[in-house]
Structure formats: structure tokens, C-alpha cells
Motif scaffolding. Structure first.
Motif, PDB file in Angstrom:
ATOM      1  N   ARG A  22     -17.041 -25.421  54.730  1.00 49.80           N
ATOM      2  CA  ARG A  22     -18.112 -24.701  54.645  1.00 49.80           C
ATOM      3  C   ARG A  22     -19.060 -24.793  55.855  1.00 49.80           C
ATOM      4  N   ASP A  67     -13.546 -21.258  58.310  1.00 44.14           N
ATOM      5  CA  ASP A  67     -14.632 -21.133  57.278  1.00 44.14           C
ATOM      6  C   ASP A  67     -14.084 -20.887  55.895  1.00 44.14           C
ATOM      7  N   GLU A  68     -14.629 -21.367  54.924  1.00 40.79           N
ATOM      8  CA  GLU A  68     -14.047 -21.030  53.474  1.00 40.79           C
ATOM      9  C   GLU A  68     -14.112 -19.587  53.312  1.00 40.79           C
ATOM     10  N   PRO A  70     -14.090 -17.368  49.836  1.00 40.31           N
ATOM     11  CA  PRO A  70     -13.519 -17.310  48.576  1.00 40.31           C
ATOM     12  C   PRO A  70     -13.001 -15.984  48.085  1.00 40.31           C
ATOM     13  N   GLU A  71     -13.348 -15.018  48.849  1.00 37.95           N
ATOM     14  CA  GLU A  71     -12.895 -13.817  48.494  1.00 37.95           C
ATOM     15  C   GLU A  71     -11.139 -13.639  48.632  1.00 37.95           C
ATOM     16  N   GLY A  73      -9.365 -16.778  48.124  1.00 43.16           N
ATOM     17  CA  GLY A  73      -9.002 -17.698  47.580  1.00 43.16           C
ATOM     18  C   GLY A  73      -9.020 -18.914  48.447  1.00 43.16           C
ATOM     19  N   SER A  74      -9.635 -18.918  49.515  1.00 45.14           N
ATOM     20  CA  SER A  74      -9.828 -20.234  50.510  1.00 45.14           C
ATOM     21  C   SER A  74     -11.193 -20.953  50.260  1.00 45.14           C
ATOM     22  N   LEU A  75     -11.193 -22.047  49.528  1.00 45.55           N
ATOM     23  CA  LEU A  75     -12.462 -22.717  49.141  1.00 45.55           C
ATOM     24  C   LEU A  75     -12.279 -24.063  49.935  1.00 45.55           C
ATOM     25  N   SER A  76     -13.425 -24.545  50.276  1.00 38.92           N
ATOM     26  CA  SER A  76     -13.656 -25.881  50.923  1.00 38.92           C
ATOM     27  C   SER A  76     -13.844 -26.815  49.717  1.00 38.92           C
ATOM     28  N   SER A  79     -16.763 -26.332  47.443  1.00 37.96           N
ATOM     29  CA  SER A  79     -16.541 -25.390  46.433  1.00 37.96           C
ATOM     30  C   SER A  79     -15.747 -25.647  45.334  1.00 37.96           C
ATOM     31  N   GLY A  80     -14.765 -26.138  45.645  1.00 42.10           N
ATOM     32  CA  GLY A  80     -13.601 -26.530  44.651  1.00 42.10           C
ATOM     33  C   GLY A  80     -13.535 -27.590  43.998  1.00 42.10           C
ATOM     34  N   SER A  83     -11.317 -33.010  47.270  1.00 41.01           N
ATOM     35  CA  SER A  83     -10.104 -32.769  48.056  1.00 41.01           C
ATOM     36  C   SER A  83      -9.167 -33.900  47.903  1.00 41.01           C
TER      37      SER A  83
END
Length: 167
Positions: A22, A67-68, A70-71, A73-76, A79-80, A83
Motif C-alpha cells: 500500500r 501498489d495494491e 483490490p479490484e 484481487g491484489s492486496l498488501s 489489507s489482507g 504475510s
């Protein structure tokens, strides 16, 4: 006459970490300050200004990030949840590297200390939720010496507390 394209591009290793963060611009600045990263080429941006690709070099290895989104499906990790990956850096002066990372804003997850496997090792979490282990190999040990050291280390540790599920 064209030369055969290499499957692994020049300057890369077989394995290259690619992080989703992010605020990629801030992450690039942090990795430069904390780990001495150097930006390779420019930063590719989408129409909305988000970083869709950046490549950094730390020592002799590359790190890619974006960058993440979300639209897609790529989240940091921010957000998720978290890790499950730790990125490991070997360096000649781990004490200086650890100080540099924490001075830049990384949080200590495991203090720097000599470990039973022969490394001086510590673990930090960056402001973007990624974990980084930093180490210098300080002693060559046989498998038997490592096993003995591991047994001694685990004998001193208390077992982790696990939450019990109620039936």
C-alpha cells in the motif's frame, strides 16, 4: 542474426520476490533508506497514477513491487491480514543493516543475535507489513553442531500458547 533470448534475464536470479504494497512510492523510499535499494529504470504507472511495476536492486538481487489493486484481487499484507513470507538478506555487517532498517522505521520482530545455525540474525517488519530477516554468516558449523545448538535453544524456550477451541 538474432541471439537466443535467455529464459532468465541478465541481472536476475531464478527467484525474484515481487511485493504488493500500500503506497508503493513510500515503500520505494523506505526500501532505499532501510536496505540501500536502488531503483532500476523508471516506475510504470497506471492511468490512476498507481505504481503497476517498479524494480529495485538490493545488493546483487532484484525486488519487484506494485501498489495494491483490490479490484484485481491484489492486496498488501495491510489489507489482507498478514504475510506468510519473509525476505532474507545476507549482508557483511548485519548490525549496521539492522540499525539502518530500524532507524528507517522497521519494527523489531526478533532481536538481532547469534543463532545456533551459525548466523547473526534478526527479523524486522516494514511499515507495509512485510517481514525481513537480516543476517551475516559468522560461524561454519557441522550438521551435528547445529543439531546440538538447536536442541539447546529449544530446551530454553517455552512452548507457544495455543488457543483451545471450545466443543
Amino acid at each position: 542474426m538474432s541471439e537466443k533470448t535467455q529464459a532468465v534475464p541478465q541481472g536476475f536470479h531464478t527467484l525474484t520476490p515481487h511485493l504488493v504494497v500500500r503506497d508503493a512510492d513510500r515503500a520505494i523510499e523506505f526500501y532505499q533508506k532501510a536496505f540501500g535499494a536502488e531503483l532500476q529504470g523508471g516506475v510504470a504507472r497506471g492511468p490512476d497514477g498507481k505504481v503497476i511495476h517498479a524494480q529495485l536492486r538490493i545488493g546483487d538481487s532484484n525486488l519487484m513491487l506494485n501498489d495494491e489493486m483490490p479490484e484485481y484481487g491484489s492486496l498488501s499484507p495491510l489489507s489482507g491480514g498478514s504475510s506468510s513470507v519473509t525476505i532474507h538478506i545476507y549482508t557483511p555487517n548485519v548490525d549496521a543493516a539492522f540499525d539502518r532498517a530500524t532507524s528507517a522505521g522497521a519494527k523489531v520482530a526478533m532481536p538481532l543475535m547469534d543463532q545456533f545455525w551459525g548466523d547473526r540474525y534478526g527479523l524486522v517488519t516494514d511499515p507495509f507489513g512485510h517481514r525481513w530477516s537480516l543476517a551475516s554468516h559468522v560461524k561454519d558449523l557441522s550438521p551435528e553442531e547445529m543439531k546440538r545448538g538447536m536442541d539447546e535453544a529449544f530446551a530454553k524456550m517455552s512452548p507457544p500458547q495455543t488457543a483451545r477451541k471450545s466443543a
